[in-house]
Write a protein that holds these residues in place. Structure first.
Motif, mmCIF file in Angstrom:
data_model
loop_
_atom_site.group_PDB
_atom_site.id
_atom_site.type_symbol
_atom_site.label_atom_id
_atom_site.label_comp_id
_atom_site.label_asym_id
_atom_site.label_seq_id
_atom_site.Cartn_x
_atom_site.Cartn_y
_atom_site.Cartn_z
ATOM 1 N N LEU A 37 0.818 -1.219 0.000
ATOM 2 C CA LEU A 37 0.000 0.000 0.000
ATOM 3 C C LEU A 37 0.852 1.269 0.000
ATOM 4 O O LEU A 37 1.742 1.440 0.832
ATOM 5 C CB LEU A 37 -0.915 -0.024 1.236
ATOM 6 C CG LEU A 37 -1.774 1.210 1.499
ATOM 7 C CD1 LEU A 37 -2.725 1.493 0.334
ATOM 8 C CD2 LEU A 37 -2.561 1.044 2.799
ATOM 9 N N LEU A 38 0.536 2.132 -0.950
ATOM 10 C CA LEU A 38 1.155 3.467 -0.983
ATOM 11 C C LEU A 38 0.050 4.504 -0.838
ATOM 12 O O LEU A 38 -0.820 4.623 -1.715
ATOM 13 C CB LEU A 38 1.898 3.680 -2.310
ATOM 14 C CG LEU A 38 2.520 5.073 -2.510
ATOM 15 C CD1 LEU A 38 3.651 5.337 -1.512
ATOM 16 C CD2 LEU A 38 3.031 5.252 -3.942
ATOM 17 N N LEU A 39 0.086 5.242 0.281
ATOM 18 C CA LEU A 39 -0.877 6.339 0.459
ATOM 19 C C LEU A 39 -0.299 7.576 -0.209
ATOM 20 O O LEU A 39 0.840 7.965 0.067
ATOM 21 C CB LEU A 39 -1.090 6.639 1.948
ATOM 22 C CG LEU A 39 -1.622 5.522 2.837
ATOM 23 C CD1 LEU A 39 -1.758 6.028 4.279
ATOM 24 C CD2 LEU A 39 -2.958 5.003 2.326
ATOM 25 N N VAL A 95 -1.875 1.818 -5.038
ATOM 26 C CA VAL A 95 -1.885 3.248 -4.714
ATOM 27 C C VAL A 95 -3.278 3.670 -4.238
ATOM 28 O O VAL A 95 -4.281 3.402 -4.904
ATOM 29 C CB VAL A 95 -1.479 4.084 -5.950
ATOM 30 C CG1 VAL A 95 -1.620 5.574 -5.671
ATOM 31 C CG2 VAL A 95 -0.043 3.752 -6.367
ATOM 32 N N LEU A 96 -3.297 4.322 -3.082
ATOM 33 C CA LEU A 96 -4.550 4.878 -2.566
ATOM 34 C C LEU A 96 -4.365 6.385 -2.414
ATOM 35 O O LEU A 96 -3.585 6.846 -1.573
ATOM 36 C CB LEU A 96 -4.919 4.238 -1.217
ATOM 37 C CG LEU A 96 -6.234 4.714 -0.597
ATOM 38 C CD1 LEU A 96 -7.438 4.390 -1.491
ATOM 39 C CD2 LEU A 96 -6.431 4.113 0.787
ATOM 40 N N VAL A 97 -5.065 7.135 -3.243
ATOM 41 C CA VAL A 97 -5.003 8.595 -3.168
ATOM 42 C C VAL A 97 -5.857 9.039 -1.987
ATOM 43 O O VAL A 97 -6.996 8.593 -1.831
ATOM 44 C CB VAL A 97 -5.518 9.231 -4.485
ATOM 45 C CG1 VAL A 97 -5.577 10.752 -4.368
ATOM 46 C CG2 VAL A 97 -4.622 8.811 -5.645
ATOM 47 N N VAL A 98 -5.282 9.895 -1.145
ATOM 48 C CA VAL A 98 -5.967 10.337 0.064
ATOM 49 C C VAL A 98 -6.212 11.844 -0.045
ATOM 50 O O VAL A 98 -5.274 12.631 -0.131
ATOM 51 C CB VAL A 98 -5.114 10.017 1.316
ATOM 52 C CG1 VAL A 98 -5.787 10.555 2.580
ATOM 53 C CG2 VAL A 98 -4.891 8.509 1.430
ATOM 54 N N GLU A 99 -7.500 12.209 -0.052
ATOM 55 C CA GLU A 99 -7.866 13.603 -0.265
ATOM 56 C C GLU A 99 -8.803 14.080 0.837
ATOM 57 O O GLU A 99 -9.544 13.291 1.425
ATOM 58 C CB GLU A 99 -8.509 13.719 -1.668
ATOM 59 C CG GLU A 99 -9.044 15.070 -2.061
ATOM 60 C CD GLU A 99 -8.035 16.209 -2.086
ATOM 61 O OE1 GLU A 99 -7.330 16.394 -1.086
ATOM 62 O OE2 GLU A 99 -7.991 16.933 -3.089
ATOM 63 N N LEU A 123 -5.218 1.244 -8.317
ATOM 64 C CA LEU A 123 -5.387 2.668 -8.013
ATOM 65 C C LEU A 123 -6.787 2.883 -7.453
ATOM 66 O O LEU A 123 -7.776 2.449 -8.059
ATOM 67 C CB LEU A 123 -5.209 3.495 -9.293
ATOM 68 C CG LEU A 123 -5.343 5.019 -9.171
ATOM 69 C CD1 LEU A 123 -4.287 5.598 -8.232
ATOM 70 C CD2 LEU A 123 -5.229 5.669 -10.554
ATOM 71 N N ALA A 124 -6.866 3.514 -6.287
ATOM 72 C CA ALA A 124 -8.171 3.790 -5.676
ATOM 73 C C ALA A 124 -8.116 5.133 -4.971
ATOM 74 O O ALA A 124 -7.045 5.733 -4.818
ATOM 75 C CB ALA A 124 -8.547 2.670 -4.706
#
Ligand code: IMP
Ligand code: MG
Length: 177
Positions: A37-39, A95-99, A123-124
């Motif tokens: 996991l990559l945040l 990859v988990l994009v955190v917004e 990608l999520a």
């Protein structure tokens, strides 16, 4: 010229936020168990949420940041450019994009398109707040903290003219001219 008077009204307390973060961390820990996991936090607004989320996860993760900027008419959503990019190959990573917040969807549509081109393993998107009524482009988050109505909010990383990011709660901002 008259000064505008700003006031804030609590909408989500620190405890309500903490509860939503715990639930998200549980969902994400389950979904990414055994994965790499990559945040990817979206600066600046996501820095508070990302730090809470990362500490609540039960699984290991790496952390990077990206930054996007909109130009043109900011309020009605001009074009969006990536102004700080990632410098590692993504093919191994989930990859988990955190917004902080999903609003028109323009920022995230650009960032997701940009990241997809780098061919991550998966990608999520995780958005702490979601204002579904405001959507102008079709972007949905895979993990959502709380859905809120179409109202401008500050605190917990979110700003108005660079102010209020440090508030430990989320508040409606009222401006009287
Ligand atoms: P979008 O591109 O319209 O989805 O929204 C992009 C950015 O606008 C978010 O990442 C926030 O930085 C900002 N934004 C949207 N709604 C709010 C709000 O209610 N308060 C503060 N910032 C907001
Ligand atoms: Mg943001």
């Amino acid at each position: 010229m008259d000064e505008a008077r700003e006031s804030v009204e609590v909408m989500l307390s620190a405890e309500e936020i903490a509860q939503a973060v715990r639930r998200l961390a549980e969902e994400i820990s389950e979904a990414y168990e055994g994965k790499k996991l990559l945040l990817v936090g979206v600066l600046k607004g996501a820095f508070v949420f990302l730090s809470d989320l990362a500490r609540a996860l039960r699984i290991p993760c790496q952390i990077e940041f990206m930054r996007a900027a909109s130009y043109g008419d900011n309020t009605s959503g001009g074009d969006v450019a990536v102004i700080q990019d990632l410098h590692l190959p993504l093919s191994d990573y989930d990859v988990l994009v955190v917004e902080d917040i999903l609003d028109s969807g323009r920022t995230l549509a650009t960032l997701l398109r940009h990241l997809r081109a780098r061919e991550p393993h998966s990608l999520a998107l995780c958005a702490f707040l979601d204002k579904p009524e405001r959507r102008e482009v079709p972007v949905e988050a895979d993990f959502v903290g709380l859905r809120i109505p179409d109202t401008f909010v500050v605190g917990y990383g979110l700003d108005y003219a660079e102010k209020y990011r440090g508030l430990p709660y989320i508040a409606k901002l009222r401006i009287e001219y």
